[in-house]
Scaffold this motif. Structure first.
Motif, mmCIF file in Angstrom:
data_model
loop_
_atom_site.group_PDB
_atom_site.id
_atom_site.type_symbol
_atom_site.label_atom_id
_atom_site.label_comp_id
_atom_site.label_asym_id
_atom_site.label_seq_id
_atom_site.Cartn_x
_atom_site.Cartn_y
_atom_site.Cartn_z
ATOM 1 N N ALA A 206 89.809 12.965 48.320
ATOM 2 C CA ALA A 206 89.387 13.276 49.815
ATOM 3 C C ALA A 206 90.759 13.877 50.876
ATOM 4 C CB ALA A 206 89.390 11.642 50.365
ATOM 5 N N PHE B 73 82.911 17.467 53.745
ATOM 6 C CA PHE B 73 84.303 17.526 54.604
ATOM 7 C C PHE B 73 84.205 18.899 56.065
ATOM 8 C CE2 PHE B 73 85.575 14.764 51.761
ATOM 9 C CZ PHE B 73 87.198 13.671 52.651
ATOM 10 N N ASN C 67 89.957 17.713 52.121
ATOM 11 C CA ASN C 67 89.738 17.083 54.004
ATOM 12 C C ASN C 67 91.017 18.459 54.832
ATOM 13 O OD1 ASN C 67 89.867 15.568 56.596
ATOM 14 N ND2 ASN C 67 92.091 15.926 56.367
ATOM 15 N N LEU D 42 89.001 8.784 54.837
ATOM 16 C CA LEU D 42 87.254 8.039 54.695
ATOM 17 C C LEU D 42 87.310 7.168 55.561
ATOM 18 C CD1 LEU D 42 86.876 8.614 50.501
ATOM 19 C CD2 LEU D 42 86.761 9.640 52.654
ATOM 20 N N LYS D 43 88.464 6.375 55.748
ATOM 21 C CA LYS D 43 88.195 5.190 57.243
ATOM 22 C C LYS D 43 88.764 5.513 58.403
ATOM 23 C CE LYS D 43 89.818 1.842 53.561
ATOM 24 N NZ LYS D 43 89.942 0.431 53.323
ATOM 25 N N ILE E 58 79.906 14.234 49.361
ATOM 26 C CA ILE E 58 80.924 13.867 49.916
ATOM 27 C C ILE E 58 81.079 14.990 50.807
ATOM 28 C CG2 ILE E 58 83.563 13.297 51.241
ATOM 29 C CD1 ILE E 58 83.694 11.043 48.789
ATOM 30 N N GLU F 153 78.540 11.240 54.305
ATOM 31 C CA GLU F 153 78.664 10.883 53.324
ATOM 32 C C GLU F 153 77.085 9.944 53.000
ATOM 33 O OE1 GLU F 153 81.316 7.249 49.275
ATOM 34 O OE2 GLU F 153 81.748 7.922 51.591
ATOM 35 N N ARG G 141 86.919 10.055 44.905
ATOM 36 C CA ARG G 141 87.690 9.551 45.989
ATOM 37 C C ARG G 141 88.689 9.790 45.868
ATOM 38 N NH1 ARG G 141 85.735 3.247 48.143
ATOM 39 N NH2 ARG G 141 86.640 3.295 45.919
#
Length: 234
Positions: free
Chosen positions: A84, A58, A88, A42-43, A56, A51, A81
């Motif tokens: 993710a 993808f 993804n 997420l970074k 969220i 988001e 989270r």
């Protein structure tokens, strides 16, 4: 003496109620947290996601885009989270994937959360729904009441709570010690991940009471992704 006794009883009741409320608050706020790998996803500025306070998203790889979407409910007491990496991976294979954020990380508090996704992500018309563990069970309750809006059910270490007249795939690890495997119905598509466990569909560490996996978390998620992509292509 009677006045003192009544006062003691009243104080005892108040203390008891405070203890119960405090216990509930502690329970609701105590969840499995996402690991560093999930947080790094997420970074990462190279990953195509967005988001808001509810979801969220993808976005599907443009070259592999299936023009379909997957709405995902997190497992009970698992930080959203944590999923993710899994979602993804699905997006990279062409499936737009949406994590629904749940109050107190419990899907039971927002079973209808998926209904907001239709308007929040209007570019997708064909939706599948599913989730991990408790999230999968709650997703099955939602699709049972909204079969016209959803194409199928995808369960990870979970089983449906109601009869559903839509395609279903159930994926679980053979070393899962949390899932009640006797509730898995062989009438729908079942994928057994050899050596997989309950927790490795997400990135939140080990889960209490779970079996030890003989494969890596990445391997388990890759197998699940392949199975999900084949399912939605049918």
């Amino acid at each position: 003496m009677k006045k003192i006794s009544k006062k003691i009883i009243l104080i005892s009741i108040i203390v008891f109620l405070i203890a119960i409320v405090s216990g509930i608050v502690v329970y609701l706020n105590d969840s499995y947290e996402a690991d560093k790998e999930a947080l790094n996803i997420l970074k990462n500025e190279n990953i195509d996601f967005y988001e808001d306070e509810k979801i969220i998203v993808f976005k599907a790889n443009k070259e592999k885009n299936l023009d379909k979407g997957f709405i995902f409910y997190p497992g009970g007491k698992v930080e959203y989270r944590s999923y993710a990496p899994l979602l993804n991976k699905l997006a990279e294979e062409g499936l737009t994937s949406v994590i629904v954020k749940m109050p107190f990380n419990l899907a039971v508090f927002d079973i209808d959360g998926a209904l907001d996704v239709f308007s929040l992500v209007p570019e997708i018309e064909n939706w599948y729904i599913g989730g991990h563990s408790l999230g999968g069970a709650m997703a099955s309750s939602l699709i049972a009441e909204n079969e016209n809006n959803l194409q199928g059910l995808i369960l990870l270490a979970a089983y449906p709570t109601e009869k559903i007249d839509k395609p279903i795939i159930s994926i679980y690890g053979t070393n899962d010690k949390v899932l009640d495997k006797s509730m898995i119905d062989e009438d729908y598509e079942v994928i057994k991940i050899q050596g997989g466990n309950h927790a490795y569909f997400g990135n939140y560490g080990e889960q209490k009471g779970d079996g030890k996996s003989s494969i890596s978390r990445e391997e388990q998620q890759d197998i699940a992704v392949d199975a999900i992509i084949e399912f939605v292509k049918q």
